[in-house]
Write a protein that holds these residues in place. Sequence first.
Motif, PDB file in Angstrom:
ATOM      1  N   GLY A 112       0.823  -1.207   0.000  1.00 38.55           N
ATOM      2  CA  GLY A 112       0.000   0.000   0.000  1.00 38.55           C
ATOM      3  C   GLY A 112       0.851   1.248   0.000  1.00 38.55           C
ATOM      4  O   GLY A 112       1.964   1.253  -0.532  1.00 38.55           O
ATOM      5  N   THR A 113       0.342   2.301   0.630  1.00 36.70           N
ATOM      6  CA  THR A 113       1.007   3.602   0.565  1.00 36.70           C
ATOM      7  C   THR A 113       1.330   4.194   1.931  1.00 36.70           C
ATOM      8  O   THR A 113       1.576   5.393   2.055  1.00 36.70           O
ATOM      9  N   VAL A 114       1.324   3.378   3.003  1.00 37.00           N
ATOM     10  CA  VAL A 114       1.767   3.860   4.307  1.00 37.00           C
ATOM     11  C   VAL A 114       3.248   4.225   4.219  1.00 37.00           C
ATOM     12  O   VAL A 114       4.049   3.493   3.626  1.00 37.00           O
ATOM     13  N   ARG A 115       3.620   5.361   4.809  1.00 36.71           N
ATOM     14  CA  ARG A 115       5.018   5.805   4.808  1.00 36.71           C
ATOM     15  C   ARG A 115       5.741   5.185   5.998  1.00 36.71           C
ATOM     16  O   ARG A 115       5.810   5.753   7.085  1.00 36.71           O
ATOM     17  N   TRP A 116       6.281   4.004   5.772  1.00 28.76           N
ATOM     18  CA  TRP A 116       6.822   3.212   6.870  1.00 28.76           C
ATOM     19  C   TRP A 116       8.042   3.857   7.524  1.00 28.76           C
ATOM     20  O   TRP A 116       8.233   3.738   8.736  1.00 28.76           O
ATOM     21  N   GLU A 117       8.852   4.541   6.749  1.00 28.51           N
ATOM     22  CA  GLU A 117      10.031   5.183   7.349  1.00 28.51           C
ATOM     23  C   GLU A 117       9.612   6.190   8.411  1.00 28.51           C
ATOM     24  O   GLU A 117      10.208   6.256   9.497  1.00 28.51           O
ATOM     25  N   ALA A 118       8.597   6.988   8.110  1.00 29.62           N
ATOM     26  CA  ALA A 118       8.121   7.988   9.071  1.00 29.62           C
ATOM     27  C   ALA A 118       7.511   7.320  10.297  1.00 29.62           C
ATOM     28  O   ALA A 118       7.709   7.772  11.436  1.00 29.62           O
ATOM     29  N   VAL A 119       6.765   6.243  10.088  1.00 31.02           N
ATOM     30  CA  VAL A 119       6.126   5.543  11.202  1.00 31.02           C
ATOM     31  C   VAL A 119       7.180   4.970  12.145  1.00 31.02           C
ATOM     32  O   VAL A 119       7.115   5.148  13.369  1.00 31.02           O
ATOM     33  N   PHE A 120       8.176   4.293  11.592  1.00 30.92           N
ATOM     34  CA  PHE A 120       9.179   3.654  12.444  1.00 30.92           C
ATOM     35  C   PHE A 120      10.113   4.683  13.086  1.00 30.92           C
ATOM     36  O   PHE A 120      10.618   4.452  14.194  1.00 30.92           O
ATOM     37  N   ALA A 121      10.333   5.805  12.419  1.00 29.79           N
ATOM     38  CA  ALA A 121      11.122   6.864  13.052  1.00 29.79           C
ATOM     39  C   ALA A 121      10.395   7.403  14.273  1.00 29.79           C
ATOM     40  O   ALA A 121      11.013   7.680  15.319  1.00 29.79           O
ATOM     41  N   ALA A 122       9.083   7.555  14.174  1.00 37.22           N
ATOM     42  CA  ALA A 122       8.305   8.037  15.320  1.00 37.22           C
ATOM     43  C   ALA A 122       8.312   7.004  16.443  1.00 37.22           C
ATOM     44  O   ALA A 122       8.444   7.355  17.622  1.00 37.22           O
ATOM     45  N   ILE A 123       8.184   5.737  16.100  1.00 40.84           N
ATOM     46  CA  ILE A 123       8.203   4.677  17.116  1.00 40.84           C
ATOM     47  C   ILE A 123       9.557   4.618  17.806  1.00 40.84           C
ATOM     48  O   ILE A 123       9.657   4.404  19.022  1.00 40.84           O
ATOM     49  N   ALA A 124      10.631   4.828  17.045  1.00 38.68           N
ATOM     50  CA  ALA A 124      11.983   4.737  17.600  1.00 38.68           C
ATOM     51  C   ALA A 124      12.232   5.780  18.681  1.00 38.68           C
ATOM     52  O   ALA A 124      13.112   5.600  19.536  1.00 38.68           O
ATOM     53  N   ALA A 125      11.469   6.872  18.664  1.00 39.00           N
ATOM     54  CA  ALA A 125      11.658   7.933  19.654  1.00 39.00           C
ATOM     55  C   ALA A 125      10.987   7.610  20.985  1.00 39.00           C
ATOM     56  O   ALA A 125      11.179   8.335  21.958  1.00 39.00           O
ATOM     57  N   LEU A 126      10.222   6.518  21.035  1.00 36.36           N
ATOM     58  CA  LEU A 126       9.482   6.179  22.249  1.00 36.36           C
ATOM     59  C   LEU A 126      10.322   5.346  23.209  1.00 36.36           C
ATOM     60  O   LEU A 126      11.249   4.640  22.801  1.00 36.36           O
ATOM     61  N   GLU A 127       9.936   5.384  24.467  1.00 30.72           N
ATOM     62  CA  GLU A 127      10.554   4.538  25.482  1.00 30.72           C
ATOM     63  C   GLU A 127       9.628   3.413  25.933  1.00 30.72           C
ATOM     64  O   GLU A 127      10.014   2.577  26.749  1.00 30.72           O
ATOM     65  N   SER A 128       8.420   3.355  25.377  1.00 33.10           N
ATOM     66  CA  SER A 128       7.409   2.412  25.862  1.00 33.10           C
ATOM     67  C   SER A 128       7.540   1.015  25.272  1.00 33.10           C
ATOM     68  O   SER A 128       6.836   0.103  25.698  1.00 33.10           O
ATOM     69  N   ASP A 129       8.427   0.827  24.289  1.00 32.69           N
ATOM     70  CA  ASP A 129       8.666  -0.490  23.685  1.00 32.69           C
ATOM     71  C   ASP A 129       7.367  -1.157  23.249  1.00 32.69           C
ATOM     72  O   ASP A 129       7.029  -2.254  23.707  1.00 32.69           O
TER      73      ASP A 129
END
Length: 276
Positions: free
Chosen positions: A232-249
Amino acid sequence: MTDTRSARPLLGAALPLEGLRMHRGWILERQRDLELQDFYAPDVLNGDWRPLAEQAKALLDGHRGRLGLHGPFLGFRLDSEDPEIRAIVARRLDQALDICAELGATQMVVHSPYTTWAHNNLDNHRHAREQLVGRVHQTMRAAVARAEGMGCTLVIENIEDKDPHARVALAASFGSPAVRVSLDTGHAHYAHGSTGAPPVDYYVHAAGNALQHVHLQDADGFADRHWHPGEGTVRWEAVFAAIAALESDPRLILEVREPAGLRKGAAHLERLGLAE
């Protein structure tokens, strides 16, 4: 769940038992997080689910990843105006928590009550926002108390949610470690493409460390496709970059319509260098 051999997050999967049989080796090899999806239907919850649970336990033998369950959602919302319906929903949640206790599941997914209609109309009626939250509390109060005692977290998944902050505020309103936030990437992408919601990574930012669970699925912004990542067309790089900034694992759970091809999407995310 982060794999100790890599800085990249380790993917898990949402599967019925049939799918777990297909991918059991892949799950156990790296002790991936798992979400079972056999226990949400009314006929299962009202029937004798113990033989199914025994099958699950046999397949889970040797699994040390985090285990979750998709909770009930068919035929209701958490904010029903009808107190008799709220009582039924509360019973469904309690039935599902029975299964969590039996299997040792530490997380259960429930569906957000926020609709597209609600987004445009909650501020059109005095106190409508507070009343919605109040009804959800009436529905979930007993389940939250029980989940706290079990060490299980109820994570609220976006469905039609156009405002990514409303669901986060709802979870926080319980003031309980047993209520946190789930994100479904395909649902968020649908809302972005079809209702003018922000893009998927904004949902991650809105949740912050309240985000403890993610359904990874690709879509086209028009419907709830549950395609493999890369289709599809989800922007995975942006999604995973946002997740990487979290501490909640958060648990990163592939939830696709075609379980047999589950590893296709996993391979795509691995090729992008985003996950393993």
